[in-house]
Design a protein around this motif. Structure first.
Motif, mmCIF file in Angstrom:
data_model
loop_
_atom_site.group_PDB
_atom_site.id
_atom_site.type_symbol
_atom_site.label_atom_id
_atom_site.label_comp_id
_atom_site.label_asym_id
_atom_site.label_seq_id
_atom_site.Cartn_x
_atom_site.Cartn_y
_atom_site.Cartn_z
ATOM 1 N N THR A 1 17.935 -0.185 -7.935
ATOM 2 C CA THR A 1 17.455 -0.847 -6.463
ATOM 3 C C THR A 1 15.959 -0.828 -6.453
ATOM 4 O OG1 THR A 1 17.261 1.683 -6.365
ATOM 5 C CG2 THR A 1 19.386 0.635 -5.396
ATOM 6 N N LEU A 2 15.161 -0.287 -7.387
ATOM 7 C CA LEU A 2 13.695 -0.670 -7.167
ATOM 8 C C LEU A 2 13.441 -1.961 -7.559
ATOM 9 C CD1 LEU A 2 10.725 0.297 -6.741
ATOM 10 C CD2 LEU A 2 10.761 1.002 -9.300
ATOM 11 N N LEU A 3 14.024 -2.317 -8.850
ATOM 12 C CA LEU A 3 14.073 -3.750 -9.151
ATOM 13 C C LEU A 3 14.277 -4.876 -7.988
ATOM 14 C CD1 LEU A 3 13.135 -5.818 -11.380
ATOM 15 C CD2 LEU A 3 15.325 -5.554 -12.247
ATOM 16 N N ALA A 4 15.434 -4.582 -7.585
ATOM 17 C CA ALA A 4 16.083 -5.668 -6.503
ATOM 18 C C ALA A 4 15.003 -5.421 -5.221
ATOM 19 C CB ALA A 4 17.370 -4.890 -5.943
ATOM 20 N N GLU A 5 14.180 -4.244 -4.891
ATOM 21 C CA GLU A 5 13.651 -4.408 -3.780
ATOM 22 C C GLU A 5 12.220 -5.029 -4.005
ATOM 23 O OE1 GLU A 5 14.953 -3.099 -1.205
ATOM 24 O OE2 GLU A 5 13.118 -3.459 0.391
ATOM 25 N N LYS B 1 12.825 -8.484 -3.714
ATOM 26 C CA LYS B 1 13.138 -8.878 -2.342
ATOM 27 C C LYS B 1 11.834 -9.014 -1.735
ATOM 28 C CE LYS B 1 15.124 -6.765 1.577
ATOM 29 N NZ LYS B 1 15.610 -5.516 1.996
ATOM 30 N N THR B 2 10.669 -8.180 -1.902
ATOM 31 C CA THR B 2 9.642 -7.851 -1.416
ATOM 32 C C THR B 2 8.616 -8.852 -1.921
ATOM 33 O OG1 THR B 2 9.910 -5.648 -0.942
ATOM 34 C CG2 THR B 2 7.811 -6.739 -0.165
ATOM 35 N N PHE B 3 8.437 -9.258 -3.291
ATOM 36 C CA PHE B 3 7.491 -9.859 -4.062
ATOM 37 C C PHE B 3 7.989 -11.302 -4.637
ATOM 38 C CE2 PHE B 3 6.153 -5.462 -3.905
ATOM 39 C CZ PHE B 3 5.051 -5.643 -3.034
ATOM 40 N N VAL B 4 9.221 -11.819 -4.468
ATOM 41 C CA VAL B 4 9.856 -12.762 -5.154
ATOM 42 C C VAL B 4 10.528 -12.663 -6.291
ATOM 43 C CG1 VAL B 4 9.805 -15.243 -5.657
ATOM 44 C CG2 VAL B 4 8.675 -14.373 -3.754
ATOM 45 N N PHE C 1 5.294 -9.289 -8.241
ATOM 46 C CA PHE C 1 4.770 -7.976 -7.731
ATOM 47 C C PHE C 1 3.644 -7.841 -8.689
ATOM 48 C CE2 PHE C 1 4.593 -3.791 -9.919
ATOM 49 C CZ PHE C 1 4.016 -3.102 -8.772
ATOM 50 N N MET C 2 3.771 -7.985 -9.959
ATOM 51 C CA MET C 2 2.555 -7.504 -11.147
ATOM 52 C C MET C 2 1.392 -8.254 -10.771
ATOM 53 S SD MET C 2 5.154 -7.076 -14.416
ATOM 54 C CE MET C 2 3.906 -6.834 -15.743
ATOM 55 N N GLU C 3 1.708 -9.594 -10.539
ATOM 56 C CA GLU C 3 0.560 -10.311 -10.112
ATOM 57 C C GLU C 3 -0.357 -9.827 -8.842
ATOM 58 O OE1 GLU C 3 1.449 -14.797 -9.878
ATOM 59 O OE2 GLU C 3 2.160 -14.704 -11.754
ATOM 60 N N LEU D 1 1.336 0.798 -5.368
ATOM 61 C CA LEU D 1 2.378 0.456 -4.736
ATOM 62 C C LEU D 1 3.048 1.467 -4.038
ATOM 63 C CD1 LEU D 1 5.151 -1.541 -4.548
ATOM 64 C CD2 LEU D 1 5.846 -0.258 -6.777
ATOM 65 N N VAL D 2 3.190 1.247 -2.723
ATOM 66 C CA VAL D 2 3.626 2.255 -1.973
ATOM 67 C C VAL D 2 4.901 1.965 -0.934
ATOM 68 C CG1 VAL D 2 1.373 2.819 -1.564
ATOM 69 C CG2 VAL D 2 2.415 1.572 0.264
ATOM 70 N N LEU D 3 5.468 2.995 -0.514
ATOM 71 C CA LEU D 3 6.443 2.899 0.241
ATOM 72 C C LEU D 3 5.751 3.264 1.813
ATOM 73 C CD1 LEU D 3 9.393 2.100 0.307
ATOM 74 C CD2 LEU D 3 10.183 4.483 0.183
ATOM 75 N N ASP D 4 5.968 2.256 2.769
ATOM 76 C CA ASP D 4 4.925 2.511 3.888
ATOM 77 C C ASP D 4 5.916 3.273 5.044
ATOM 78 O OD1 ASP D 4 6.734 0.644 5.180
ATOM 79 O OD2 ASP D 4 5.319 -0.916 5.261
ATOM 80 N N ASN D 5 5.405 3.358 6.161
ATOM 81 C CA ASN D 5 6.016 4.319 7.205
ATOM 82 C C ASN D 5 7.552 3.507 7.600
ATOM 83 O OD1 ASN D 5 3.795 5.748 7.437
ATOM 84 N ND2 ASN D 5 2.868 4.141 8.947
ATOM 85 N N GLU D 6 7.660 2.370 7.357
ATOM 86 C CA GLU D 6 8.978 1.688 7.914
ATOM 87 C C GLU D 6 9.867 1.232 6.288
ATOM 88 O OE1 GLU D 6 7.488 -1.682 9.563
ATOM 89 O OE2 GLU D 6 7.002 -0.756 11.703
ATOM 90 N N LYS D 7 9.304 2.312 5.469
ATOM 91 C CA LYS D 7 10.237 2.245 4.162
ATOM 92 C C LYS D 7 10.243 0.773 3.535
ATOM 93 C CE LYS D 7 11.585 6.579 4.912
ATOM 94 N NZ LYS D 7 11.125 7.811 3.781
ATOM 95 N N LYS D 8 9.144 0.082 3.724
ATOM 96 C CA LYS D 8 8.832 -1.171 3.077
ATOM 97 C C LYS D 8 7.976 -1.084 1.817
ATOM 98 C CE LYS D 8 10.616 -4.201 6.414
ATOM 99 N NZ LYS D 8 12.129 -3.875 6.349
#
Ligand code: MN3
Length: 205
Positions: free
Chosen positions: A102-106, A109-112, A117-119, A136-143
């Motif tokens: 799920t982390l990879l999928a997210e 989803k977020t960084f293409v 993401f690494m860039e 790398l964080v999970l913000d208040n909206e779980k993003k």
């Protein structure tokens, strides 16, 4: 002097992360720099006993409620203690070398893509002027979000949950890399503890 906060021991030897991070840097970083944040944090709280029973995460998430007389000391040294304690846990000499599930999928989803993401993370780490951290964080909206902070400021101060962090203070790399911060950032990927990052993610999401 209070020993409310304690320096955690490293779960690996000082030389375990070589060649990415050299033994001398790890020793000084943990035994001197991190130890100093812990000592100075304990010193700051000597004069504010009413905060003794609060966990550090809570104190940092309400940093503006800390008495003004010790707020800067708590911000710098409490942030330093929390950031370094977290940092040691997301480093490892072995283990899985990329995220999955799920982390990879997210991340995709977020960084293409994982590369995307690494860039973005490397760019945040490279362009942080002076001393600070990339996150790398999970913000208040779980993003998921990638950004950097100055000095020892922690994502916890914005109620964000850190998932991965990189110390880009010169003390973290200068012995081995001198002014070549980008080389240190590149080497960092080889010692990331992705299992720990995934665990933090599944606990927090
Ligand atoms: Mn440091």
């Amino acid at each position: 002097m209070s020993t409310l906060f304690e320096l955690p021991s490293l779960k690996f030897d000082f030389n375990a992360l070589e060649p990415a991070i050299d033994a001398k840097t790890m020793e000084i970083h943990h035994d001197k720099h991190h130890a100093a944040y812990v000592n100075n944090l304990n010193k700051a709280f000597e004069s504010a006993a009413e905060y003794y029973d609060q966990p550090l995460e809570k104190i940092l998430s309400e940093i503006n409620k800390v008495p003004e007389a010790i707020r800067t000391a708590v911000r710098n040294n409490g942030g330093g203690h929390a950031n370094h304690t977290f940092f040691w846990d997301v480093l490892t000499p072995g283990g899985k070398k990329a995220p999955s599930g799920t982390l990879l999928a997210e991340l995709e989803k977020t960084f293409v893509s994982l590369d995307g993401f690494m860039e973005k993370f490397a760019s945040a780490a490279t362009t942080r002027f002076g001393s600070g951290w990339a996150w790398l964080v999970l913000d208040n909206e779980k993003k998921l979000q990638v950004y950097s902070t100055a000095n020892q400021d922690s994502p916890l101060m914005d109620n964000h949950k850190p998932l991965l962090g990189l110390d880009v203070w010169e003390h973290a790399y200068y012995l081995n890399y001198q002014n070549r911060r980008p080389d240190y950032i590149k080497a960092f990927w080889s010692v990331v503890n992705w299992s720990a990052v995934e665990q933090e993610y599944s606990k927090s999401r």
